[in-house]
Design an enzyme around this catalytic site. Structure first.
Site, PDB file in Angstrom:
ATOM      1  CG  HIS A 182      -3.560   7.015   2.698  1.00 53.97           C
ATOM      2  ND1 HIS A 182      -3.490   7.056   3.746  1.00 53.97           N
ATOM      3  CD2 HIS A 182      -2.560   5.849   2.203  1.00 53.97           C
ATOM      4  CE1 HIS A 182      -3.342   5.735   4.648  1.00 53.97           C
ATOM      5  NE2 HIS A 182      -3.004   5.148   3.528  1.00 53.97           N
ATOM      6  CG  HIS A 195       2.371   0.185   4.791  1.00 53.51           C
ATOM      7  ND1 HIS A 195       2.306  -1.049   5.145  1.00 53.51           N
ATOM      8  CD2 HIS A 195       1.235   0.676   3.812  1.00 53.51           C
ATOM      9  CE1 HIS A 195       1.213  -1.071   6.066  1.00 53.51           C
ATOM     10  NE2 HIS A 195      -0.056  -0.292   5.212  1.00 53.51           N
ATOM     11  CG  HIS A 223      -4.235   2.718  -1.324  1.00 56.36           C
ATOM     12  ND1 HIS A 223      -5.224   2.409  -0.335  1.00 56.36           N
ATOM     13  CD2 HIS A 223      -3.164   3.155   0.073  1.00 56.36           C
ATOM     14  CE1 HIS A 223      -4.875   1.812   0.950  1.00 56.36           C
ATOM     15  NE2 HIS A 223      -3.642   2.793   1.125  1.00 56.36           N
ATOM     16  CG  ASP A 228      -2.213  -1.098   1.306  1.00 61.15           C
ATOM     17  OD1 ASP A 228      -2.137  -1.950  -0.079  1.00 61.15           O
ATOM     18  OD2 ASP A 228      -2.792  -0.998   2.050  1.00 61.15           O
ATOM     19  CG  ASP A 229       0.562   4.078   2.275  1.00 59.13           C
ATOM     20  OD1 ASP A 229      -0.999   3.540   1.773  1.00 59.13           O
ATOM     21  OD2 ASP A 229       0.700   3.971   3.295  1.00 59.13           O
TER      22      ASP A 229
END
Length: 718
Positions: free
Chosen positions: A348, A445, A344, A293-294
């Protein structure tokens, strides 16, 4: 342990042991006696859980009964989660064990735990899934089960269904089984009951405690037990961590009756519907997907891609739009190396706190960006933050529902080593090992901070998975589809109008936001520079050389309803030490109080005071009239509530000794500092007079003099 209990303000300890070897019966008895003595000395209790079956052999009831405060009979799990499907607490089993345990004992010493939960056995699985009563209802509704019954001889409800070509068998305990068992417990005169487990129960049990032993239900109680309310409780159906949402709610119905043996029976004629997460993508037992993620991040994402390439593993990257916009080459590398990408959001945010329009804007803008960079769309979406991925309230389903409406598959996770908290590579690996049996999707991540620990842990995680016989597969494999199925290539240049519009709007919003941030930074910098310049100029201020000045002066003020203060103002002017001639012109601007009377009284005592009246026309018109009436060339303005000090008038007009001076700004101070507003005004005056006007004097650029205290040459404004 006693210290811990004291800190928790606990009343005692409940011991629930499993699989104790009967060979240690004497040792266990000695330990429990010693433990109980220590608890009793500290005025605390010890309760011992008793499980039916061979596990009883280690308990010496005769020796322990004088010391143990309570026995808790766990009269549920007749069929455990590792057994073949069967009843959880049938009548013969329950009543038989109740009789065995309480026979020839002090029945008041016994607490009987009744079950209210369910198991879902999947054919071929090693272990059943523990489910709540609402989840049992949701699965029956989802599978379109026609009916389920609670009848003799077992009086335990059950049903079976097929999902994804797998056979399921469900057994559960409800309010009917609860009441049948509760009556037996009361007849046995046990010391109390417990409920296993809170949160999974049929909530109707809380309305059933006053039902009489003959099960005669009154008109108030019957609907509470028969109507199955479709509440806001979120249920789960299916296996896997890729979900879809159904917020449908509806009530169900069961008919309760008493049979010939005087036991309660029930027939479920309509199953209730609860808000439900439908799960898919469990994959094979030894298939696991790794997700990041991210990202992307220029430092950590390339290292992760290199590791995955070395281990011949494919992963899924859930990209943040703002990062993808900065590093499009990394996005293309992820796709070109065979990995999958997901949405995503753009910035965020916590979607549970966002408006629906904001959520759609975030998703559409990110989708449009990924399409532009890669030539592919994505159907994969993961919402930021654990609050979104583990919904427990209806409001938390909204982001998932919106994503579903936009055509996304919502990807959750059950293996979260919390690498974002940087606990250390060893702990990250250990957590993955501990949680591997809980699911098949690992969350890591590749951006959002220092990910050195994640990079260090990743090769060890891959080695562990391969060592245990797992295959690291993309999410599309878990779903039983292809890479193009979850990341469809764009057909030509076609894009939906709504996505183009919302994407353009988001980019405009982004540009405006960036501009405002830049504007704020530049404006702040300019304010700081201006302040420093003003301070520097003010520090170089020097008073003019004092020269004798005593020319005639006209002092003028406008007054409206100033009766409370104007006398003090005039008295302050009369006590001036100015040696020159002066007159005081007061324009009463239609006051409704005694302002004029106060001024007339002062004028009788001092001929220098002149009063003129007019209808209320405002301060500007009043001062214009005063200028027409002025007899002298130097004009001093003040407000009706401005109190001059004895030397104020002399200091104010002295600079006019220099013929080039056209106006002089006085220095006003706030006299009443009792309120917050007044203190703020005092601070403004301090900065304005001590800094700004002194600095402006250095550059000869004063543009305004205050009406509360100032002076000017009449010739300059005629």
């Amino acid at each position: 342990m006693l210290s811990t209990l004291d800190d928790a303000k606990a009343a005692g300890v409940v011991i629930d042991w499993e699989q104790i070897d009967p060979a240690y019966k004497k040792d266990i008895t000695a330990f429990l006696d010693k433990f109980t003595d220590a608890l009793h000395y500290d005025d605390k209790q010890l309760w011992l859980c008793v499980q039916p079956g061979q596990d009883l052999d280690y308990i010496d009831f005769e020796e322990l009964s004088d010391n143990i405060d309570r026995y808790v009979a766990l009269l549920f799990d007749e069929t455990s989660d590792i057994d073949s499907p069967g009843p959880l607490g049938s009548r013969p089993w329950f009543e038989g064990w109740l009789h065995v345990l309480l026979e020839n004992t002090d029945t008041k010493q016994w607490i009987v735990a009744l079950g209210s939960y369910g198991y879902d056995w999947t054919a071929g699985a090693k272990k059943a899934e523990l489910i709540s009563f609402p989840e049992a209802m949701s699965r029956a509704s989802y599978a379109e089960i026609a009916a389920a019954t609670v009848t003799g001889p077992g009086y335990n409800p059950s049903f079976s269904y097929t999902d994804a070509d797998k056979e399921h068998a469900v057994s559960f305990l409800d309010v009917v089984t609860f009441l049948n068992q509760l009556r037996e417990v009361r007849d046995a005169k046990a010391g109390g009951i417990a409920v296993y487990r809170l949160g999974t129960e049929d909530t109707a049990i809380w309305d059933s405690f006053n039902v009489p032993a003959d099960f005669a239900l009154d008109n108030k109680t019957r609907p509470l037990l028969e109507v199955l309310r479709g509440t806001d409780t979120i249920t789960d159906v299916g296996d896997g961590e890729i979900v879809s949402v159904d917020e449908t709610r509806s009530d169900g119905m069961r008919t309760i009756a008493v049979d010939g043996e005087h036991y309660l029976t029930a027939e479920y004629t309509k199953f209730p519907q609860f808000p439900t997460l439908y799960h898919q993508g469990a994959g094979d037992e030894h298939q696991v997907a790794i997700t990041f993620d991210d990202g992307p991040d220029p430092e950590w994402t390339p290292q992760i891609l290199d590791i995955l390439k070395t281990h011949n593993a494919k992963a899924a990257f859930f990209l943040v739009g703002a990062n993808a916009e900065k590093y499009p080459a990394l996005v293309r590398r992820i796709v070109n190396e065979g990995h999958e990408i997901g949405n995503h959001t753009y910035y965020h945010p916590n979607l549970a706190l966002c408006w629906p329009e904001h959520i759609r804007l975030e998703l559409n803008a990110t989708q449009l960006l990924l399409e532009t960079i890669t030539g592919r769309a994505t159907t994969l979406f993961r919402p930021p933050y654990a609050a979104d991925t583990s919904p427990s309230r209806i409001s938390e389903l909204t982001p998932l529902n919106i994503a579903q409406d936009l055509g996304y598959l919502v990807v959750l996770e059950n293996i979260d080593p919390q690498d974002w908290a940087k606990p250390g590579a060893d702990i990250i690996v250990q957590r993955v090992k501990q949680q591997r049996r809980d699911g098949s999707i690992i969350l890591l991540h590749d951006a959002g901070g220092d990910r050195a620990q994640t990079v260090e842990a990743l090769p060890r995680i891959l080695d562990y998975l391969y060592a245990r016989g797992d295959s690291v597969v993309p999410l599309s494999t878990l779903l039983g589809t292809s890479r193009d199925g979850v990341m469809p290539p764009l057909q030509g240049s076609g894009r939906s109008l709504s996505r183009v519009v919302s994407g353009t709007g988001f980019h405009i919003y982004h540009v405006v936001e960036e501009f405002l941030w830049a504007f704020m930074i530049v404006a702040t910098a300019l304010v700081v520079v201006r302040t420093l310049v003003v301070i520097w100029l003010a520090s170089r201020f020097r008073r003019r050389e004092q020269r004798e000045f005593a020319e005639p002066v006209s002092i003028m003020m406008a007054a409206y309803n100033e009766g409370k203060v104007i006398t003090a103002t005039l008295e302050a002017l009369r006590t001036t030490d100015y040696r020159g001639e002066f007159e005081i012109i007061v324009i009463d601007d239609g006051s409704r109080d005694d302002t004029a009377a106060q001024v007339e009284e002062m004028a009788r005592r001092d001929q220098r005071i002149r009063l003129f009246r007019q209808e209320n026309r405002g301060k500007a018109r009043a001062l214009q009239r005063a200028l027409l009436l002025a007899r002298h060339g130097i004009i001093v303005f003040l407000d009706a509530d401005t109190h001059f000090q004895p030397d104020t008038l002399r200091q104010l007009v002295q600079p006019f000794a220099d013929e080039s001076v056209g106006a002089v700004s006085g220095h006003a101070k706030v006299g009443n500092l009792r309120t917050f507003i007044a203190r703020c005004q005092a601070l403004e005056y301090t900065c304005g007079f001590n800094l700004d006007r002194r600095a402006y004097t250095r550059w000869n650029c004063i543009t305004v003099v205050p009406g509360a205290v100032s002076a000017m040459r009449k010739a300059r404004i005629d």
